[in-house]
Motif scaffolding. Structure first.
Motif, short mmCIF file in Angstrom:
data_model
loop_
_atom_site.label_atom_id
_atom_site.label_comp_id
_atom_site.label_asym_id
_atom_site.label_seq_id
_atom_site.Cartn_x
_atom_site.Cartn_y
_atom_site.Cartn_z
N LEU A 97 -26.20 -18.90 -22.96
CA LEU A 97 -27.56 -19.07 -22.45
C LEU A 97 -27.73 -18.62 -21.00
O LEU A 97 -28.84 -18.26 -20.60
CB LEU A 97 -27.99 -20.53 -22.61
N ILE A 98 -26.67 -18.64 -20.20
CA ILE A 98 -26.85 -18.12 -18.85
C ILE A 98 -27.16 -16.63 -18.89
O ILE A 98 -27.86 -16.10 -18.02
CB ILE A 98 -25.63 -18.38 -17.93
N TYR A 99 -26.67 -15.97 -19.92
CA TYR A 99 -27.00 -14.55 -20.09
C TYR A 99 -28.50 -14.39 -20.38
O TYR A 99 -29.15 -13.49 -19.84
CB TYR A 99 -26.19 -13.95 -21.23
N ALA A 100 -29.04 -15.27 -21.23
CA ALA A 100 -30.46 -15.19 -21.55
C ALA A 100 -31.31 -15.36 -20.30
O ALA A 100 -32.28 -14.63 -20.08
CB ALA A 100 -30.82 -16.25 -22.59
N THR A 101 -30.96 -16.33 -19.47
CA THR A 101 -31.71 -16.56 -18.23
C THR A 101 -31.57 -15.38 -17.28
O THR A 101 -32.54 -14.93 -16.68
CB THR A 101 -31.23 -17.86 -17.54
N ALA A 102 -30.36 -14.87 -17.16
CA ALA A 102 -30.13 -13.72 -16.28
C ALA A 102 -30.88 -12.49 -16.78
O ALA A 102 -31.41 -11.70 -15.98
CB ALA A 102 -28.63 -13.43 -16.18
N ALA A 103 -30.94 -12.32 -18.10
CA ALA A 103 -31.66 -11.17 -18.66
C ALA A 103 -33.14 -11.24 -18.32
O ALA A 103 -33.78 -10.22 -18.07
CB ALA A 103 -31.47 -11.12 -20.18
N ALA A 104 -33.69 -12.46 -18.30
CA ALA A 104 -35.11 -12.62 -18.01
C ALA A 104 -35.41 -12.48 -16.52
O ALA A 104 -36.51 -12.08 -16.14
CB ALA A 104 -35.58 -13.99 -18.50
N LEU A 129 -27.95 -25.66 -22.28
CA LEU A 129 -29.19 -25.13 -21.71
C LEU A 129 -29.50 -25.79 -20.38
O LEU A 129 -29.91 -25.12 -19.42
CB LEU A 129 -30.33 -25.36 -22.70
N VAL A 130 -29.29 -27.11 -20.29
CA VAL A 130 -29.51 -27.82 -19.02
C VAL A 130 -28.59 -27.27 -17.94
O VAL A 130 -29.02 -26.97 -16.82
CB VAL A 130 -29.28 -29.34 -19.20
N LEU A 131 -27.31 -27.11 -18.28
CA LEU A 131 -26.35 -26.61 -17.30
C LEU A 131 -26.67 -25.18 -16.89
O LEU A 131 -26.59 -24.83 -15.70
CB LEU A 131 -24.93 -26.68 -17.88
N ALA A 132 -27.05 -24.34 -17.86
CA ALA A 132 -27.40 -22.95 -17.55
C ALA A 132 -28.64 -22.89 -16.67
O ALA A 132 -28.69 -22.15 -15.68
CB ALA A 132 -27.62 -22.17 -18.84
N THR A 133 -29.67 -23.68 -17.04
CA THR A 133 -30.91 -23.70 -16.26
C THR A 133 -30.67 -24.27 -14.88
O THR A 133 -31.18 -23.74 -13.88
CB THR A 133 -31.98 -24.52 -17.00
N LEU A 134 -29.88 -25.35 -14.82
CA LEU A 134 -29.59 -25.97 -13.53
C LEU A 134 -28.82 -25.00 -12.63
O LEU A 134 -29.10 -24.90 -11.42
CB LEU A 134 -28.78 -27.25 -13.74
N ALA A 135 -27.86 -24.31 -13.22
CA ALA A 135 -27.07 -23.35 -12.43
C ALA A 135 -27.97 -22.27 -11.83
O ALA A 135 -27.86 -21.94 -10.64
CB ALA A 135 -26.00 -22.72 -13.31
N PHE A 136 -28.89 -21.74 -12.64
CA PHE A 136 -29.78 -20.70 -12.13
C PHE A 136 -30.86 -21.26 -11.21
O PHE A 136 -31.33 -20.58 -10.31
CB PHE A 136 -30.40 -19.90 -13.27
N THR A 137 -31.25 -22.52 -11.44
CA THR A 137 -32.21 -23.15 -10.53
C THR A 137 -31.60 -23.27 -9.13
O THR A 137 -32.26 -23.00 -8.11
CB THR A 137 -32.61 -24.54 -11.05
N LEU A 138 -30.33 -23.65 -9.07
CA LEU A 138 -29.66 -23.81 -7.78
C LEU A 138 -29.46 -22.46 -7.08
O LEU A 138 -29.77 -22.32 -5.90
CB LEU A 138 -28.31 -24.51 -7.98
N GLY A 154 -48.28 -15.50 -13.33
CA GLY A 154 -48.05 -15.72 -11.91
C GLY A 154 -47.53 -17.10 -11.57
O GLY A 154 -47.67 -17.56 -10.42
N LEU A 155 -46.93 -17.78 -12.54
CA LEU A 155 -46.39 -19.12 -12.28
C LEU A 155 -45.02 -19.02 -11.61
O LEU A 155 -44.31 -18.03 -11.79
CB LEU A 155 -46.28 -19.89 -13.60
N ALA A 156 -44.68 -20.05 -10.87
CA ALA A 156 -43.42 -20.04 -10.14
C ALA A 156 -42.23 -20.07 -11.10
O ALA A 156 -42.25 -20.79 -12.11
CB ALA A 156 -43.34 -21.22 -9.19
N LYS A 157 -41.21 -19.31 -10.79
CA LYS A 157 -39.99 -19.29 -11.59
C LYS A 157 -39.38 -20.68 -11.69
O LYS A 157 -38.94 -21.12 -12.76
CB LYS A 157 -39.00 -18.31 -10.95
N SER A 158 -39.38 -21.42 -10.58
CA SER A 158 -38.79 -22.76 -10.55
C SER A 158 -39.56 -23.72 -11.46
O SER A 158 -38.97 -24.61 -12.08
CB SER A 158 -38.76 -23.30 -9.12
N LEU A 159 -40.89 -23.55 -11.55
CA LEU A 159 -41.70 -24.41 -12.41
C LEU A 159 -41.30 -24.26 -13.87
O LEU A 159 -41.09 -25.25 -14.59
CB LEU A 159 -43.19 -24.06 -12.24
N MET A 160 -41.16 -23.02 -14.32
CA MET A 160 -40.82 -22.79 -15.72
C MET A 160 -39.39 -23.23 -16.03
O MET A 160 -39.13 -23.80 -17.10
CB MET A 160 -41.01 -21.31 -16.06
N LEU A 161 -38.48 -22.97 -15.10
CA LEU A 161 -37.10 -23.41 -15.33
C LEU A 161 -37.02 -24.92 -15.38
O LEU A 161 -36.26 -25.50 -16.18
CB LEU A 161 -36.19 -22.86 -14.23
#
Length: 434
Positions: free
Chosen positions: A36-43, A171-180, A276-283
């Protein structure tokens, strides 16, 4: 993680069963985190790091295409490791798939970008993504069978649901990692920040390999081996002689897998680029939705033991049909409260209601000789179709037509296929595994 058993499996101490569930769940967390970190990175970043010569829409589609390649490789992994899982045992495949997944993820974090080595960069990225897909393709079936074939007959839905929570935790760990790491300045994030979530996978791999190497083989497989009743061609037997069951498994998976990757990949990209929503909001919305699944998945697993597996699939498909349009209406309101509500409801009822009992339902549909092959290949073939292509098709439709009406209609059609499969499927609650 401690799971309290209400009725221990025959001949198996309660603590031993808990350790098997923990080992399967922990390894699955790592596998899903890696995928899933790949999915987030791809986006968020791969379109610029590995496909910078395209215009923005084409670059995004190319990045999502590299993401989809992993899904196309998953059926290959399901067939390959399913064959050996039915021939050699469940345990050995668990350790091997985890190792393959962890190493390929770590190597993605080391890849030079297009700016450094040109076209070789996206080629290597796609190769590693294929290896990731092969590893994940064989992992889920083994983890599910390891718990299923040890669990008490009346509680298989509940116990196997803990294999499924590997997805939301990953998914939580992947999202949290990219959020940080996304809090870094844009230049630092583009230069090295996106690599960090991939590189830390090596630590998780070491822990997961140790944990999984200590679990015993399942009594069902040991019984087959002692009776010399192993299939010589489990994949061919699962698909060729059980074609209807295989097609039902593909149909059952199609809606929920498309739905969840629409939420975690397409919706994140659509909301940040088109609305135009914030990336952090969606994550954050995805993060809280996944956290809620830590509760809802065991609940749906428990319900599967009480009312059956089929009713949950029927209800989940009906929910998706009803919510396909309101999901985007709530996103387009740009209200933080409505966005969080939409994503949390959508993930838990359009995905969790069907995903929760999946680790028991799919393997139960197949006999013990071909259970690994049938469940894995059915699960992964559907994931390749729904999870791999749905976000790409949706992104292309929005890019060319401008709205999400076509996306909602696509999700309704996929949900109707799952509804038909659920109506055609047999109920397996309380049935024998042998």
């Amino acid at each position: 993680m401690t799971i309290i058993a209400t009725a221990p499996a025959a001949g198996l101490e309660r603590t031993r069963l808990n350790s098997i569930v923990f080992a399967s769940c922990f390894g699955t967390i790592i596998e899903w985190y890696d995928f899933l970190i790949y999915a987030t990175a791809a986006a968020l970043v791969f379109n610029k790091a590995f496909f910078p010569t395209f215009d923005p829409l084409a670059g995004t589609l190319a990045a999502l295409g590299s993401y989809a390649v992993g899904f196309l490789a998953r059926p290959l992994g399901g067939a390959l490791f399913g064959h050996f899982g039915d021939r050699l045992g469940r345990k050995s495949m668990l350790v091997l798939t985890l190792f393959i997944m962890g190493i390929s993820t770590f190597c993605i974090g080391l890849l030079p970008t297009y700016a450094s080595i040109g076209v070789l960069a996206p080629i290597l990225l796609i190769v590693l993504r294929i290896v990731q897909g092969i590893g994940l393709g064989g992992e889920w079936g083994g983890a599910s069978l390891m718990v299923l074939e040890h669990a008490p007959a009346g509680e298989r839905g509940f116990y196997t649901s803990f294999v499924q929570i590997g997805f939301p935790i990953g998914l939580v760990l992947a999202t949290l990692a990219f959020t940080l790491v996304s809090k870094l300045p844009d230049a630092d994030f583009a230069a090295y920040g996106w690599r960090i979530p991939f590189l830390i996978s090596i630590v998780l791999l070491a822990i997961g390999t140790f944990v999984r190497s200590r679990v015993p083989e399942t009594p069902v497989f040991e019984g087959l081996r002692q009776r010399n009743d192993l299939s010589n061609n489990p994949f061919g037997e699962a698909v060729g002689r059980n074609t209807k069951t295989f097609l039902i498994a593909v149909g059952l998976k199609l809606s929920e897998v498309s739905w969840v990757y629409m939420l975690t990949v397409f919706v994140v990209g659509y909301a940040t680029t088109k609305l135009g929503l914030a990336k952090s909001l969606m994550l954050d919305a995805v993060l809280y939705a996944a956290l809620l699944e830590l509760v809802s998945l065991p609940l749906f697993g428990w319900l599967a033991d009480k009312i059956g597996r089929r009713p949950l699939y029927i209800l989940g498909a009906l929910f998706t049909i009803v919510f396909a349009f309101p999901l985007f209406w709530m996103l387009e309101s740009k209200s933080t409260a409505l966005i969080f509500t939409a994503v949390m409801i959508a993930m838990n009822f359009g995905h969790g209601m069907m995903f929760g009992p999946e680790s028991c339902y799919f393997p139960e549909l197949f006999g013990p000789r071909v259970r690994y092959s049938g469940a894995s290949f059915g699960f992964q073939a559907s994931a390749a179709i729904g999870g791999g292509f749905a976000p790409i098709i949706a992104t292309a439709m929005v890019g060319y037509f401008g709205g999400t009406t076509g996306v909602s209609i696509m999700m309704i059609v996929l949900a109707l296929i799952t509804l038909a499969a659920a109506l055609a499927a047999r109920e397996t609650r309380g049935g024998s595994l042998t």
